[in-house]
Design a protein around this motif. Structure first.
Motif, PDB file in Angstrom:
ATOM      1  N   LEU A  15       0.824  -1.217   0.000  1.00 55.65           N
ATOM      2  CA  LEU A  15       0.000   0.000   0.000  1.00 55.65           C
ATOM      3  C   LEU A  15       0.857   1.266   0.000  1.00 55.65           C
ATOM      4  CD1 LEU A  15      -2.854  -1.065   2.437  1.00 55.65           C
ATOM      5  CD2 LEU A  15      -3.091  -0.533  -0.001  1.00 55.65           C
ATOM      6  N   GLU A  16       1.986   1.231   0.643  1.00 53.64           N
ATOM      7  CA  GLU A  16       2.852   2.411   0.664  1.00 53.64           C
ATOM      8  C   GLU A  16       3.613   2.604  -0.637  1.00 53.64           C
ATOM      9  OE1 GLU A  16       3.853   2.724   5.451  1.00 53.64           O
ATOM     10  OE2 GLU A  16       5.295   1.731   4.132  1.00 53.64           O
ATOM     11  N   ASN A  17       3.812   1.535  -1.399  1.00 53.64           N
ATOM     12  CA  ASN A  17       4.696   1.619  -2.553  1.00 53.64           C
ATOM     13  C   ASN A  17       4.048   1.401  -3.912  1.00 53.64           C
ATOM     14  OD1 ASN A  17       7.538   1.994  -1.387  1.00 53.64           O
ATOM     15  ND2 ASN A  17       6.611   0.430  -0.090  1.00 53.64           N
ATOM     16  N   ALA A  18       2.821   0.958  -3.963  1.00 56.45           N
ATOM     17  CA  ALA A  18       2.154   0.749  -5.256  1.00 56.45           C
ATOM     18  C   ALA A  18       1.998   2.088  -5.970  1.00 56.45           C
ATOM     19  CB  ALA A  18       0.796   0.089  -5.065  1.00 56.45           C
ATOM     20  N   ALA A  19       2.205   2.077  -7.272  1.00 54.42           N
ATOM     21  CA  ALA A  19       2.130   3.311  -8.059  1.00 54.42           C
ATOM     22  C   ALA A  19       0.701   3.784  -8.262  1.00 54.42           C
ATOM     23  CB  ALA A  19       2.803   3.110  -9.415  1.00 54.42           C
ATOM     24  N   VAL A  37      -6.621   5.121  -9.883  1.00 55.16           N
ATOM     25  CA  VAL A  37      -6.321   6.369  -9.179  1.00 55.16           C
ATOM     26  C   VAL A  37      -4.890   6.359  -8.647  1.00 55.16           C
ATOM     27  CG1 VAL A  37      -8.708   6.842  -8.467  1.00 55.16           C
ATOM     28  CG2 VAL A  37      -7.237   5.444  -7.003  1.00 55.16           C
ATOM     29  N   HIS A  38      -4.344   7.570  -8.462  1.00 56.75           N
ATOM     30  CA  HIS A  38      -3.133   7.758  -7.684  1.00 56.75           C
ATOM     31  C   HIS A  38      -3.570   7.905  -6.233  1.00 56.75           C
ATOM     32  CE1 HIS A  38      -1.295   9.344 -11.544  1.00 56.75           C
ATOM     33  NE2 HIS A  38      -0.616   8.262 -11.235  1.00 56.75           N
ATOM     34  N   PHE A  39      -2.719   7.528  -5.305  1.00 51.47           N
ATOM     35  CA  PHE A  39      -3.118   7.555  -3.898  1.00 51.47           C
ATOM     36  C   PHE A  39      -1.886   7.582  -3.006  1.00 51.47           C
ATOM     37  CE2 PHE A  39      -1.957   3.262  -4.579  1.00 51.47           C
ATOM     38  CZ  PHE A  39      -1.555   2.768  -3.355  1.00 51.47           C
ATOM     39  N   VAL A  40      -2.111   7.889  -1.746  1.00 50.99           N
ATOM     40  CA  VAL A  40      -1.088   7.716  -0.711  1.00 50.99           C
ATOM     41  C   VAL A  40      -1.722   6.946   0.442  1.00 50.99           C
ATOM     42  CG1 VAL A  40       0.349   9.719  -1.276  1.00 50.99           C
ATOM     43  CG2 VAL A  40      -1.548   9.978   0.321  1.00 50.99           C
ATOM     44  N   TYR A  41      -0.884   6.196   1.125  1.00 49.79           N
ATOM     45  CA  TYR A  41      -1.304   5.426   2.292  1.00 49.79           C
ATOM     46  C   TYR A  41      -0.600   6.013   3.505  1.00 49.79           C
ATOM     47  CZ  TYR A  41      -2.200   1.344   5.260  1.00 49.79           C
ATOM     48  OH  TYR A  41      -2.613   0.499   6.274  1.00 49.79           O
ATOM     49  N   LEU A  42      -1.370   6.621   4.401  1.00 47.78           N
ATOM     50  CA  LEU A  42      -0.826   7.288   5.584  1.00 47.78           C
ATOM     51  C   LEU A  42      -1.658   6.923   6.805  1.00 47.78           C
ATOM     52  CD1 LEU A  42      -0.569  10.875   4.054  1.00 47.78           C
ATOM     53  CD2 LEU A  42       1.341   9.306   4.403  1.00 47.78           C
ATOM     54  N   ASP A  43      -1.009   6.585   7.888  1.00 45.33           N
ATOM     55  CA  ASP A  43      -1.714   6.311   9.148  1.00 45.33           C
ATOM     56  C   ASP A  43      -2.860   5.316   8.971  1.00 45.33           C
ATOM     57  OD1 ASP A  43      -0.017   8.148  10.491  1.00 45.33           O
ATOM     58  OD2 ASP A  43      -1.277   9.801   9.800  1.00 45.33           O
ATOM     59  N   LYS A  44      -2.606   4.271   8.191  1.00 44.97           N
ATOM     60  CA  LYS A  44      -3.565   3.185   7.953  1.00 44.97           C
ATOM     61  C   LYS A  44      -4.835   3.634   7.236  1.00 44.97           C
ATOM     62  CE  LYS A  44      -1.711   0.271  11.494  1.00 44.97           C
ATOM     63  NZ  LYS A  44      -1.911  -0.917  12.256  1.00 44.97           N
ATOM     64  N   LYS A  45      -4.726   4.727   6.485  1.00 46.06           N
ATOM     65  CA  LYS A  45      -5.837   5.208   5.667  1.00 46.06           C
ATOM     66  C   LYS A  45      -5.331   5.464   4.255  1.00 46.06           C
ATOM     67  CE  LYS A  45      -8.502   7.036   9.437  1.00 46.06           C
ATOM     68  NZ  LYS A  45      -9.412   8.046   9.896  1.00 46.06           N
ATOM     69  N   ILE A  46      -6.242   5.393   3.301  1.00 43.62           N
ATOM     70  CA  ILE A  46      -5.918   5.617   1.900  1.00 43.62           C
ATOM     71  C   ILE A  46      -6.484   6.965   1.497  1.00 43.62           C
ATOM     72  CG2 ILE A  46      -6.309   4.778  -0.455  1.00 43.62           C
ATOM     73  CD1 ILE A  46      -6.684   1.952   1.032  1.00 43.62           C
ATOM     74  N   TYR A  47      -5.657   7.780   0.847  1.00 45.10           N
ATOM     75  CA  TYR A  47      -6.071   9.109   0.414  1.00 45.10           C
ATOM     76  C   TYR A  47      -5.936   9.204  -1.105  1.00 45.10           C
ATOM     77  CZ  TYR A  47      -5.669  10.307   5.331  1.00 45.10           C
ATOM     78  OH  TYR A  47      -5.818  10.341   6.698  1.00 45.10           O
ATOM     79  N   ILE A  48      -7.004   9.664  -1.730  1.00 46.99           N
ATOM     80  CA  ILE A  48      -7.066   9.794  -3.182  1.00 46.99           C
ATOM     81  C   ILE A  48      -7.415  11.242  -3.491  1.00 46.99           C
ATOM     82  CG2 ILE A  48      -8.332   9.050  -5.249  1.00 46.99           C
ATOM     83  CD1 ILE A  48      -8.974   6.445  -3.600  1.00 46.99           C
ATOM     84  N   HIS A  49      -6.844  11.779  -4.546  1.00 48.26           N
ATOM     85  CA  HIS A  49      -7.198  13.134  -4.958  1.00 48.26           C
ATOM     86  C   HIS A  49      -7.822  13.086  -6.355  1.00 48.26           C
ATOM     87  CE1 HIS A  49      -3.563  12.731  -7.277  1.00 48.26           C
ATOM     88  NE2 HIS A  49      -3.834  13.868  -7.906  1.00 48.26           N
ATOM     89  N   ASP A 115       0.278  17.453  -0.282  1.00 51.48           N
ATOM     90  CA  ASP A 115       1.739  17.509  -0.169  1.00 51.48           C
ATOM     91  C   ASP A 115       2.324  16.092  -0.172  1.00 51.48           C
ATOM     92  OD1 ASP A 115       1.872  20.283  -0.122  1.00 51.48           O
ATOM     93  OD2 ASP A 115       2.034  20.417   2.080  1.00 51.48           O
ATOM     94  N   ALA A 116       1.657  15.155   0.514  1.00 52.02           N
ATOM     95  CA  ALA A 116       2.120  13.768   0.540  1.00 52.02           C
ATOM     96  C   ALA A 116       2.018  13.134  -0.846  1.00 52.02           C
ATOM     97  CB  ALA A 116       1.327  12.955   1.560  1.00 52.02           C
ATOM     98  N   VAL A 117       0.980  13.479  -1.598  1.00 50.35           N
ATOM     99  CA  VAL A 117       0.828  12.979  -2.969  1.00 50.35           C
ATOM    100  C   VAL A 117       1.983  13.492  -3.832  1.00 50.35           C
ATOM    101  CG1 VAL A 117      -0.605  13.090  -5.055  1.00 50.35           C
ATOM    102  CG2 VAL A 117      -1.682  12.705  -2.830  1.00 50.35           C
ATOM    103  N   VAL A 118       2.293  14.775  -3.710  1.00 51.95           N
ATOM    104  CA  VAL A 118       3.394  15.362  -4.473  1.00 51.95           C
ATOM    105  C   VAL A 118       4.706  14.669  -4.105  1.00 51.95           C
ATOM    106  CG1 VAL A 118       4.765  17.456  -4.837  1.00 51.95           C
ATOM    107  CG2 VAL A 118       2.262  17.588  -4.825  1.00 51.95           C
ATOM    108  N   LYS A 119       4.960  14.446  -2.807  1.00 55.22           N
ATOM    109  CA  LYS A 119       6.203  13.792  -2.379  1.00 55.22           C
ATOM    110  C   LYS A 119       6.306  12.381  -2.945  1.00 55.22           C
ATOM    111  CE  LYS A 119       6.757  16.445   1.815  1.00 55.22           C
ATOM    112  NZ  LYS A 119       6.500  16.515   3.243  1.00 55.22           N
ATOM    113  N   LYS A 120       5.170  11.685  -3.065  1.00 50.61           N
ATOM    114  CA  LYS A 120       5.207  10.318  -3.585  1.00 50.61           C
ATOM    115  C   LYS A 120       5.467  10.294  -5.091  1.00 50.61           C
ATOM    116  CE  LYS A 120       2.521   6.062  -4.078  1.00 50.61           C
ATOM    117  NZ  LYS A 120       1.286   5.349  -3.740  1.00 50.61           N
ATOM    118  N   TYR A 121       4.757  11.125  -5.835  1.00 48.92           N
ATOM    119  CA  TYR A 121       4.793  11.031  -7.298  1.00 48.92           C
ATOM    120  C   TYR A 121       5.784  11.971  -7.974  1.00 48.92           C
ATOM    121  CZ  TYR A 121       0.827   7.959  -6.850  1.00 48.92           C
ATOM    122  OH  TYR A 121       0.019   6.900  -6.515  1.00 48.92           O
ATOM    123  N   THR A 122       5.990  13.152  -7.411  1.00 49.76           N
ATOM    124  CA  THR A 122       6.922  14.116  -8.004  1.00 49.76           C
ATOM    125  C   THR A 122       7.756  14.768  -6.892  1.00 49.76           C
ATOM    126  OG1 THR A 122       5.169  15.796  -7.976  1.00 49.76           O
ATOM    127  CG2 THR A 122       5.540  14.635 -10.060  1.00 49.76           C
TER     128      THR A 122
END
Length: 154
Positions: A15-19, A37-49, A115-122
């Motif tokens: 979950l932390e590393n899937a593209a 979708v693009h997403f981030v996994y933080l604090d055991k939750k999934i966030y999508i924009h 910001d977490a999405v940006v750090k993950k993808y760019t």
């Protein structure tokens, strides 16, 4: 116990590393609607924009129950002596999350997630600030998992 289950650590790693992942919702007539979708996994939750308007957000506002899937496909597994297509398998890891989703309203929380999405993808753009209007015009969805399972085959 089922065979080929991922451990909690392996699930977290995927979950932390899937593209990307696939978000499943139900549309107005109850039909499934699945979208990558693009997403981030933080604090055991999934966030999508995404966009603030559209089928994805409309479906969540109507019915918060969702399914989210990530996977990593490896190579095809078969021997040179294979005599049937049925003797071919695939190396893979996958995670399926069932839970509920809501739209994040808090502007500061949205900014932190984006910001977490940006750090993950760019990550090369992480030092740049996001315009307030861009944050306001972006939907952020948070999925709280109720059930999370992972499988693998190697």
């Amino acid at each position: 116990m089922k065979d080929h289950q991922l451990s909690e650590e392996e699930i977290t790693y995927l979950l932390e590393n899937a593209a990307s992942g696939v978000l499943g919702t139900s549309d107005a007539d109850g039909s499934p609607y699945c979208v990558p979708v693009h997403f981030v996994y933080l604090d055991k939750k999934i966030y999508i924009h995404g966009l603030t308007a559209g089928e994805k957000t409309e479906n969540i506002q109507r019915d918060p129950r969702v399914c989210f899937t990530v996977y990593r496909m490896g190579e095809l597994l078969y021997s040179a002596e294979a005599k049937s297509p049925c003797s071919v398998n695939t190396a893979y890891q996958s995670v399926v999350v069932k839970g509920s989703a809501i739209l994040v309203d808090d502007l500061q929380a949205k900014r932190e997630i984006l910001d977490a999405v940006v750090k993950k993808y760019t990550p090369q753009l992480a030092c740049l600030s996001m315009q307030e209007t861009a944050v306001m015009q972006t939907a952020v969805i948070v999925i709280t998992p109720a059930i999370c399972t992972g499988k693998y085959y190697l």
